[in-house]
Motif scaffolding. Structure first.
Motif, PDB file in Angstrom:
ATOM      1  N   GLN A  45       0.829  -1.210   0.000  1.00  0.00           N
ATOM      2  CA  GLN A  45       0.000   0.000   0.000  1.00  0.00           C
ATOM      3  C   GLN A  45       0.862   1.258   0.000  1.00  0.00           C
ATOM      4  O   GLN A  45       0.527   2.239  -0.664  1.00  0.00           O
ATOM      5  CB  GLN A  45      -0.941  -0.018   1.212  1.00  0.00           C
ATOM      6  N   TYR A  46       1.971   1.233   0.728  1.00  0.00           N
ATOM      7  CA  TYR A  46       2.893   2.370   0.724  1.00  0.00           C
ATOM      8  C   TYR A  46       3.387   2.627  -0.698  1.00  0.00           C
ATOM      9  O   TYR A  46       3.381   3.760  -1.167  1.00  0.00           O
ATOM     10  CB  TYR A  46       4.073   2.106   1.664  1.00  0.00           C
ATOM     11  N   ASN A  47       3.802   1.569  -1.387  1.00  0.00           N
ATOM     12  CA  ASN A  47       4.289   1.716  -2.765  1.00  0.00           C
ATOM     13  C   ASN A  47       3.204   2.235  -3.695  1.00  0.00           C
ATOM     14  O   ASN A  47       3.478   3.020  -4.598  1.00  0.00           O
ATOM     15  CB  ASN A  47       4.855   0.393  -3.278  1.00  0.00           C
ATOM     16  N   GLU A  48       1.975   1.810  -3.482  1.00  0.00           N
ATOM     17  CA  GLU A  48       0.867   2.283  -4.314  1.00  0.00           C
ATOM     18  C   GLU A  48       0.588   3.768  -4.091  1.00  0.00           C
ATOM     19  O   GLU A  48       0.244   4.483  -5.024  1.00  0.00           O
ATOM     20  CB  GLU A  48      -0.403   1.476  -4.034  1.00  0.00           C
ATOM     21  N   ASP A  49       0.737   4.217  -2.859  1.00  0.00           N
ATOM     22  CA  ASP A  49       0.343   5.576  -2.494  1.00  0.00           C
ATOM     23  C   ASP A  49       1.398   6.643  -2.780  1.00  0.00           C
ATOM     24  O   ASP A  49       1.050   7.810  -2.949  1.00  0.00           O
ATOM     25  CB  ASP A  49      -0.048   5.631  -1.017  1.00  0.00           C
ATOM     26  N   ILE A  50       2.674   6.264  -2.826  1.00  0.00           N
ATOM     27  CA  ILE A  50       3.711   7.284  -3.044  1.00  0.00           C
ATOM     28  C   ILE A  50       3.817   7.615  -4.530  1.00  0.00           C
ATOM     29  O   ILE A  50       3.428   6.833  -5.389  1.00  0.00           O
ATOM     30  CB  ILE A  50       5.091   6.832  -2.503  1.00  0.00           C
ATOM     31  N   GLU A  51       4.359   8.791  -4.811  1.00  0.00           N
ATOM     32  CA  GLU A  51       4.506   9.222  -6.194  1.00  0.00           C
ATOM     33  C   GLU A  51       5.848   8.824  -6.796  1.00  0.00           C
ATOM     34  O   GLU A  51       6.085   9.067  -7.970  1.00  0.00           O
ATOM     35  CB  GLU A  51       4.283  10.726  -6.282  1.00  0.00           C
ATOM     36  N   LYS A  86       7.832   0.160  -9.431  1.00  0.00           N
ATOM     37  CA  LYS A  86       6.809  -0.293  -8.495  1.00  0.00           C
ATOM     38  C   LYS A  86       6.168  -1.629  -8.856  1.00  0.00           C
ATOM     39  O   LYS A  86       5.896  -2.433  -7.990  1.00  0.00           O
ATOM     40  CB  LYS A  86       5.696   0.746  -8.395  1.00  0.00           C
ATOM     41  N   CYS A 107       8.322   3.976   8.867  1.00  0.00           N
ATOM     42  CA  CYS A 107       6.871   4.158   8.901  1.00  0.00           C
ATOM     43  C   CYS A 107       6.246   3.397  10.049  1.00  0.00           C
ATOM     44  O   CYS A 107       6.720   2.325  10.431  1.00  0.00           O
ATOM     45  CB  CYS A 107       6.236   3.657   7.605  1.00  0.00           C
ATOM     46  N   SER A 125      -1.183   5.510   8.694  1.00  0.00           N
ATOM     47  CA  SER A 125       0.230   5.398   8.321  1.00  0.00           C
ATOM     48  C   SER A 125       0.902   6.743   8.533  1.00  0.00           C
ATOM     49  O   SER A 125       0.342   7.784   8.190  1.00  0.00           O
ATOM     50  CB  SER A 125       0.395   4.939   6.875  1.00  0.00           C
TER      51      SER A 125
END
Length: 129
Positions: A45-51, A86, A107, A125
């Motif tokens: 989820q972290y990887n999905e949410d970061i730009e 990603k 995190c 998070s």
């Protein structure tokens, strides 16, 4: 009189620190199946949410806890930026970036799970570089 004021201030500081600790969470083994699945979900989820175009992978689990009588997990994770994008395959074996691209992040995640349905929800998070 001065000692009573000092004692009162000390109690107020202690009370404030106790409130800052999430109540009801207890330490658990990092190897528990439900916890490890929640860690994988949190990293995904972290990887999905970061730009960032590059994926981060788990380096270290600093804290592993769960809330009593629930499927809530509290975790502190250290992650590092890899050389892989990603959505590349096998991110666990992907090398970390070095030099100018090197980046690590710490995190804290709270994840709710329903293990019978393999359902995960990221409740909170907080990350710092």
């Amino acid at each position: 009189m001065f000692s009573k004021v000092t004692l009162l201030l000390g109690l107020l500081v202690l009370r404030t620190q106790v409130w800052a600790i999430p109540s009801g969470f207890t330490d658990i083994s990092k190897n528990l199946n439900g916890f490890m699945m929640s860690v994988e979900f949190a990293v995904f989820q972290y990887n999905e949410d970061i730009e960032d175009e590059y994926a981060f992978k788990l380096l270290r689990i600093r804290r592993s806890q769960h809330k009593r009588h629930t499927w809530l997990y509290l975790m502190d994770l250290e992650m590092g930026r890899t050389i892989c994008k990603k959505h590349d395959e096998d991110l666990e074996n992907c090398p970390l970036q070095e030099g100018q691209g090197e980046k690590k992040v710490s995190c804290t995640f709270i994840v709710s799970t329903i293990p019978f349905y393999t359902q995960f929800t990221l409740l909170n998070s907080t990350c710092v570089d």
